[in-house]
Design an enzyme around this catalytic site. Structure first.
Site, PDB file in Angstrom:
ATOM      1  N   LYS A   1      56.792  -5.449 -10.249  1.00 45.89           N
ATOM      2  CA  LYS A   1      58.109  -4.356 -10.467  1.00 45.89           C
ATOM      3  C   LYS A   1      57.829  -3.360 -10.352  1.00 45.89           C
ATOM      4  CE  LYS A   1      60.903  -7.578 -14.706  1.00 45.89           C
ATOM      5  NZ  LYS A   1      61.536  -7.048 -14.672  1.00 45.89           N
TER       6      LYS A   1
ATOM      7  N   HIS B   1      65.048 -18.633 -11.924  1.00 45.92           N
ATOM      8  CA  HIS B   1      64.881 -17.186 -12.586  1.00 45.92           C
ATOM      9  C   HIS B   1      63.879 -16.735 -11.835  1.00 45.92           C
ATOM     10  CE1 HIS B   1      67.578 -16.962 -15.681  1.00 45.92           C
ATOM     11  NE2 HIS B   1      67.406 -18.398 -16.070  1.00 45.92           N
TER      12      HIS B   1
ATOM     13  N   LYS C   1      73.409  -2.673 -15.992  1.00 47.61           N
ATOM     14  CA  LYS C   1      73.327  -1.979 -18.136  1.00 47.61           C
ATOM     15  C   LYS C   1      73.258  -0.560 -17.412  1.00 47.61           C
ATOM     16  CE  LYS C   1      70.809  -5.020 -19.983  1.00 47.61           C
ATOM     17  NZ  LYS C   1      69.084  -5.396 -20.977  1.00 47.61           N
TER      18      LYS C   1
ATOM     19  N   THR D   1      68.497  -7.263 -14.968  1.00 52.74           N
ATOM     20  CA  THR D   1      70.005  -6.779 -15.201  1.00 52.74           C
ATOM     21  C   THR D   1      69.685  -5.836 -15.770  1.00 52.74           C
ATOM     22  OG1 THR D   1      68.768  -8.531 -17.188  1.00 52.74           O
ATOM     23  CG2 THR D   1      70.833  -9.204 -16.190  1.00 52.74           C
TER      24      THR D   1
ATOM     25  N   LYS E   1      60.987  -1.175 -18.418  1.00 53.77           N
ATOM     26  CA  LYS E   1      61.854  -3.288 -18.418  1.00 53.77           C
ATOM     27  C   LYS E   1      60.051  -3.379 -17.824  1.00 53.77           C
ATOM     28  CE  LYS E   1      63.087  -2.290 -14.025  1.00 53.77           C
ATOM     29  NZ  LYS E   1      63.700  -3.639 -13.665  1.00 53.77           N
ATOM     30  N   ARG E   2      59.844  -5.430 -18.247  1.00 51.63           N
ATOM     31  CA  ARG E   2      58.725  -5.397 -18.794  1.00 51.63           C
ATOM     32  C   ARG E   2      57.527  -4.411 -17.443  1.00 51.63           C
ATOM     33  NH1 ARG E   2      57.220  -9.261 -23.020  1.00 51.63           N
ATOM     34  NH2 ARG E   2      55.351  -9.405 -21.973  1.00 51.63           N
TER      35      ARG E   2
HETATM   36  C1  LIG Z   1      67.777  -5.706 -19.756  1.00 50.07           C
HETATM   37  C2  LIG Z   1      66.530  -5.545 -20.060  1.00 50.07           C
HETATM   38  C3  LIG Z   1      66.089  -6.103 -19.836  1.00 50.07           C
HETATM   39  C4  LIG Z   1      65.498  -6.442 -18.342  1.00 50.07           C
HETATM   40  O1  LIG Z   1      65.348  -5.357 -18.037  1.00 50.07           O
HETATM   41  P1  LIG Z   1      65.583  -5.759 -16.382  1.00 50.07           P
HETATM   42  O2  LIG Z   1      65.557  -4.380 -16.178  1.00 50.07           O
HETATM   43  O3  LIG Z   1      66.567  -6.743 -15.317  1.00 50.07           O
HETATM   44  O4  LIG Z   1      64.007  -6.240 -15.744  1.00 50.07           O
HETATM   45  C5  LIG Z   1      64.850  -5.722 -20.920  1.00 50.07           C
HETATM   46  N1  LIG Z   1      64.306  -5.900 -21.987  1.00 50.07           N
HETATM   47  C6  LIG Z   1      65.001  -5.386 -22.516  1.00 50.07           C
HETATM   48  C7  LIG Z   1      64.729  -5.234 -23.694  1.00 50.07           C
HETATM   49  C8  LIG Z   1      66.651  -5.360 -22.016  1.00 50.07           C
HETATM   50  O5  LIG Z   1      67.754  -5.044 -23.074  1.00 50.07           O
END
Ligand SMILES: *Cc1c(COP(=O)(O)O)cnc(C)c1O
Length: 852
Positions: A573, A376, A679, A675, A567-568
C-alpha cells in the site's frame, strides 16, 4: 450572519432521516424511560452516558423486532432461493445510527434525546465498534449485508462471534502497541443468543471404511452456539439475519474417558474448546498457517452447512414429499468470501456422500452448482496453502475427499492435455514442492460454478496470471464483480451535510439508486451549489479538527489541505512513498522558508499486523518524521503530520468526510480493488492514485483528468520485473530522493538511534517488491499538480462535484445486483414485506397468535 446549524438541526431538516412526528417522539421517549428503568435498572440520578446509550439502543431495537420476525416468516412462507454469505470477517462498526437511518427513525430519536436533555452524539460515541474484521474484506461483507437487505434478498451472513475483535492500537513513543478488544464487556444489545439451535462440530478422529461407506469416528466435539444480529434494509421493512457462531464445550467435555477423577481440571479445560471463537486473527492479506485458525475456518463451515441443510429440509416446499437434493442448487447459493471458508466444499461433499448417501458424481454436481468463490488478492503470501499433515490430523475425512476431488480433476486435465505434465502439476490441488500443501484457491475454483475478482483490472490479472490454466480450461467460470460500499453508512450516516445538499439538488431517490448522482453534473457550474459543497467540506474539516483537539490535544490548521492516507499498513500500500513525499516537502520548506507553500495536514492511519515487523517499522518512521516536522519552528503552519491512532470503522466515518485529498498509491497490480478509495470519492475528496484496483474504474467513470493519476501501469511494472528493478538508479538520478534517503539513513529522524531505520533503507535498495523509488518522481510531480488546483478552490470544488456525480457505480447495491443476477440466480425486489408493526402492535399480534 446566522449561526451555523448544529448537526442536531441539520438532521431535522430533511426527510431521508425520517419523520419527527409527535407520536413517534412520545413513543420513543416512553421506550427510552422504560428501558432505563426495567432493562438497565437505573434512574436519571445514577445513570451514566453508557446507560443512556443502552436505553436508546434497546428502544431502537424494539422497532426492529416485529420487522425481523415478519421478514423471516415471509421467507418461510414464500421459500425463495436463499443466499448465504460465508465469511471469517464481518467488520460491522456501530449499529445504532445505522439502524435509526434504515428504519427512518433518526429524526424522531434525535428529537426525543434532545427533549430528554441529552446529546445524541455523546450517546453514539458510547457504542463499541463490532470490529470483527481486519480491513477491506471484512468491511465489504458488512456493506454487502446492508445491500442484500435493502434489495430484499433472502440472504444470511454466517461467521464467527469473536470474543475479541481487531485489537485496539495505541501509539506509545511512536511505536504501535496492541490492546485486547474486549468489545462484549458491557453486553451487546444487537445480538440474540439462540442456544436452542446449538450444533456439534467434529475435529480429529479417524476414518472407518465399512461396506456402507466412510465413517468419521472417535472425534472430539465442540458445540457451536448461534448469535443472531438483525440486518435492516433501508426503508423497506426487511430485516435479515447475520448468524455468528460461538464455541462452547459440551457439558461432558473431558469427563467421559480420560480425565476421570479430575473434575476440576476437566472444567478448566473447557477453555481449550471455547478458544476457537476467542479472537480474530489480525492479519490483512497474509496467510498464517496456525491450527487454531484452521479450526476457526472449519467451525464456521461445519455449523453453517448444518443450518443450511436443516433450513432446506424443513422448508415449506420440500417438507412432506420425498427428500431430494436435486433442487438444492435452485434453493441455495453459497458465496465464499475468499478461500477462508473453503472447507465448505469438502464438508458439503462429506454430508452428501457419507451421511445422505448420494453417489459421488451427483453430490459433486450439486456441490459445484451451489458454491461461488470470490478472490481478494494476488499476493502470494496471502494465498492459503494448508499443510496436508495438519489436515490429516484435524480433518482426516476431508483430506480424503480433497484427494478424491483432485484425482478426478487431474484425470480430466490429463485427458485434455495428455503430454502436459507441467500443466497437471501446476493445476493440482496438492502442491508437492517442500511439504505437501493443499492450495485452497485451486480447491475453490474446482468446486465452484463461478469465480470472481473484485475490480476489472484484478479480474483480468487472475484470468491471465495466477489462475491462467484454470481460465483456459473453463473461461466462462471467471467473472468480475467490482466492489462497492453502502451509501447509507458511507454517506447518510457519516456525512449528513453532503447527503442533504445532494437531496435538495436531485431529490432523495439517489439513496437507493446511486447512479442518479449523475444528475449532479448539471450543477458543476452552479455557483451556489459549488459554494455549498465547499462549505460542507469546510464544516466537516472543522469538526474533525475539533475532534482531534478534544481527543488527542493536537491542533491542526483547518484551512490547510487535508491529505489523508488511512488503511491497513502494508508494504504494497506504500505508506513509505507518502512518507518520502512528506520529507520532500519538509526539505523544500527548510531550503526556502519564504517561498509560497500550500499548507497541508498529512494524516496517516492504520493498524499493522502484530507480527509484521516491517509494517511496525513504517509506523515508527512516520511518527518520527512527524516529530521532527511538527516541532520545527521554520515549518510553522505550513505542514503538519498526524498519525491517526486506532483507525477503525467509526474513525473512518469521521475522517473521510473531512478529507480533501485521498491517497490510493499501491503499486499497480497489487491492490485487488480497494473500497476506501470509493468512500473518499463519494464524500467529496479528490484522489491521488495509481492505475490500480478500482482506481482504474473511478478514473473511467469520472474521466482520468478528474483524478491525480501517476506512476507505473501494470504493464510498466511487468516490464520492469523482466528488466530488473534498480532502486540505486533512482537514488542517483533524483537529488531530492537522495537527500530524503540519506536523512533517514543518517538518523536525522532518530538522532538517539541513528541505525533505527536501516532495515527500511536496506529493503528499499535491495528487496523492495513494490518499487517505491520507481514511482517517486511522478508522485511528487502529481502532488504539485494537486497543489496548483487546490489554490483555486472553485476549480477544485468543481472537480469534487464531478467525482461525486461519477461515484454511483461504486454503490454496493450495484455490486449485489450483479452478484444476484449473474452468479446467484436471484432477482432483487422492491417488494415490501408486510407493513411494520410498532412495538406495541407487535405484542398484541403475538398475543393473538398465541390466542391469549
Ligand atoms: C474501508 C475500510 C478499509 C479498506 O480500506 P482500503 O483503503 O480499501 O484498504 C479498511 N479499514 C476500515 C476501517 C475501512 O472502513
Amino acid at each position: 450572519m446566522a449561526a451555523p446549524l448544529t448537526d442536531q438541526e441539520k438532521r431535522k431538516q430533511i426527510s431521508i432521516r425520517g419523520i419527527v412526528g409527535v407520536e413517534n417522539v412520545a413513543e420513543i421517549k416512553k421506550g427510552f424511560n422504560r428501558h432505563l428503568h426495567f432493562t438497565l435498572v437505573k434512574d436519571r440520578n445514577v445513570a451514566t452516558p453508557r446507560d443512556y446509550y443502552f436505553a436508546l439502543a434497546h428502544t431502537v431495537r424494539d422497532h426492529l423486532v416485529g420487522r425481523w420476525i415478519r421478514t423471516q416468516q415471509f421467507y418461510y412462507e414464500t421459500d425463495p432461493k436463499r443466499v448465504y454469505y460465508l465469511s471469517l470477517e464481518f467488520y460491522m462498526g456501530r449499529a445504532l445510527q445505522n439502524t435509526m437511518i434504515n428504519l427512518g427513525l433518526q429524526n424522531a430519536c434525535d428529537e426525543s434525546i434532545y427533549q430528554l436533555g441529552l446529546d445524541m452524539e455523546d450517546l453514539e460515541e458510547m457504542e463499541e465498534d463490532a470490529g470483527l474484521g481486519n480491513g477491506g474484506l471484512g468491511r465489504l461483507a458488512a456493506c454487502f449485508l446492508d445491500s442484500m437487505a435493502t434489495l430484499g434478498l433472502a440472504a444470511y451472513g454466517y461467521g464467527i462471534r469473536y470474543e475479541y475483535g481487531i485489537f485496539n492500537q495505541r501509539i506509545k513513543d511512536g511505536w504501535q502497541v496492541e490492546e485486547a478488544d474486549d468489545w462484549l464487556r458491557h453486553g451487546n444489545p444487537w445480538e440474540k443468543a439462540r442456544p436452542e439451535y446449538m450444533l456439534p462440530v467434529h475435529y480429529y478422529g479417524r476414518v472407518e471404511e465399512p461396506e456402507e461407506g466412510s465413517k468419521w469416528v472417535d472425534t472430539q466435539v465442540v458445540l457451536a452456539m448461534p448469535y443472531d444480529t438483525p440486518i435492516p434494509g433501508y426503508m423497506n421493512n426487511t430485516v435479515n439475519t447475520m448468524r455468528l457462531w460461538s464455541a462452547r464445550a459440551p457439558n461432558d467435555f473431558n469427563l467421559k474417558d480420560f480425565n476421570v477423577g479430575d473434575y476440576i481440571q476437566a472444567v478448566l479445560d473447557r477453555n481449550l474448546a471455547e478458544n476457537i471463537s476467542r479472537v480474530l486473527y489480525p492479519n490483512d492479506n497474509f496467510f498464517e498457517g496456525k491450527e487454531l485458525r484452521l479450526k476457526q475456518e472449519y467451525f464456521v463451515v461445519a455449523a453453517t452447512l448444518q443450518d443450511v441443510i436443516r433450513r432446506f429440509k424443513t422448508s415449506k416446499m420440500s417438507s412432506g414429499g420425498p427428500l431430494s437434493f436435486d433442487t438444492f442448487p435452485d434453493k441455495v447459493a453459497i458465496q465464499l468470501n475468499d478461500t477462508h471458508p473453503a472447507m465448505a466444499i469438502p464438508e458439503l461433499m462429506r454430508i452428501f456422500v457419507d451421511i445422505e448417501k448420494l453417489d459421488w458424481d451427483t453430490a459433486w454436481d450439486i456441490t459445484k452448482r451451489t458454491f461461488a468463490y470470490t478472490n481478494h488478492t494476488v499476493l502470494p503470501e496471502a494465498l492459503e496453502r494448508w499443510p496436508v499433515e495438519l489436515l490429516e490430523t484435524l480433518l482426516p475425512r476431508h483430506l480424503q475427499i480433497i484427494y478424491r476431488i483432485n484425482q478426478a480433476h487431474l484425470d480430466h486435465i490429463a485427458s485434455l492435455f495428455p503430454e502436459d505434465l507441467d500443466r497437471i502439476r501446476r493445476m493440482s490441488l496438492i502442491e508437492e514442492d517442500g511439504g505437501k500443501r493443499v492450495n485452497m484457491a485451486h480447491l475453490c475454483i474446482v468446486g465452484s460454478h463461478a469465480v470472481n475478482g473484485v475490480a476489472e483490472i484484478h479480474s483480468n490479472i487472475i484470468k491471465t496470471d495466477i489462475f491462467r490454466d484454470f481460465s483456459e480450461l473453463e473461461p466462462d467460470k471467471f467473472q468480475n464483480k467490482t466492489n462497492g460500499i453502502t451509501p447509507r453508512r458511507w454517506l447518510l450516516l457519516c456525512n449528513p451535510g453532503l447527503a442533504d445538499l445532494i437531496a435538495e439538488a436531485i431529490g432523495e431517490d439517489y439513496v437507493k439508486d446511486l447512479s442518479q448522482l449523475q444528475k449532479l453534473n448539471e450543477f458543476v457550474d452552479d455557483d451556489a451549489f459549488i459554494r455549498d459543497v465547499s462549505k460542507v467540506k469546510q464544516d466537516n474539516k472543522l469538526k474533525f479538527a475539533q475532534y482531534l483537539e478534544k481527543e488527542y490535544k493536537v491542533k491542526i490548521n483547518p484551512a490547510s489541505m487535508f491529505d489523508v492516507h488511512v488503511k491497513r499498513i502494508h508494504e504494497y500500500k506504500r505508506q513509505l512513498l507518502n512518507c518520502l513525499h512528506i520529507i520532500t516537502m519538509y526539505n523544500r520548506i527548510k531550503k526556502n522558508p519564504n517561498a509560497a507553500f500550500i499548507p497541508r495536514t498529512v494524516i496517516i492511519g492504520g493498524k499493522a499486523a502484530p507480527g509484521y515487523h516491517m509494517a511496525k517499522m513504517i509506523i515508527k518512521l512516520i511518527t518520527s518524521v512527524a516529530d521532527v516536522v511538527n516541532n520545527d519552528p521554520v515549518v510553522g503552519n505550513k505542514l503538519r503530520v498526524i498519525y491517526l491512532e486506532n483507525y477503525r470503522v467509526s474513525l473512518a466515518e469521521k475522517v473521510i468526510p473531512a478529507t480533501d485529498l485521498s491517497e490510493q498509491i499501491s503499486t499497480a497490480g497489487t491492490e485487488a480493488s480497494g473500497t476506501g478509495n470509493m468512500k473518499f470519492m463519494l464524500n467529496g475528496a479528490l484522489t491521488i492514485g495509481t492505475m490500480d484496483g478500482a482506481n482504474v474504474e473511478m478514473a473511467e467513470e469520472a474521466g482520468e483528468e478528474n483524478l491525480f493519476i501517476f506512476g507505473m501501469r501494470v504493464d510498466d511494472v511487468a516490464e520492469m520485473d523482466k528488466a530488473g528493478y534498480d532502486a540505486m538508479k533512482y537514488y542517483k538520478e533524483l537529488p531530492e530522493l537522495k537527500q530524503v534517503i540519506d536523512q533517514i539513513k543518517s538518523g536525522f529522524f532518530s538522532p538517539r538511534q541513528p541505525e533505527l531505520f536501516k532495515e527500511i533503507i536496506d529493503m528499499l535498495f535491495n528487496h523492495d517488491r513494490f518499487k517505491v523509488f520507481a514511482d517517486f518522481e511522478d508522485y511528487i510531480k502529481c502532488q504539485e499538480r494537486a497543489n496548483v488546483l487546490y489554490q483555486d478552490q472553485k476549480e477544485w470544488t468543481k472537480m469534487v462535484i464531478k467525482n461525486i456525480a461519477a461515484s454511483g457505480k461504486f454503490s454496493s447495491d450495484r455490486t449485489i445486483t450483479d452478484y444476484a443476477t449473474e452468479i446467484w440466480g436471484v432477482e432483487p425486489t422492491d417488494l415490501k414485506i408486510p407493513p411494520p408493526s410498532e412495538p406495541r402492535e407487535a405484542i398484541e399480534e403475538a398475543a393473538r397468535a398465541l390466542k391469549l
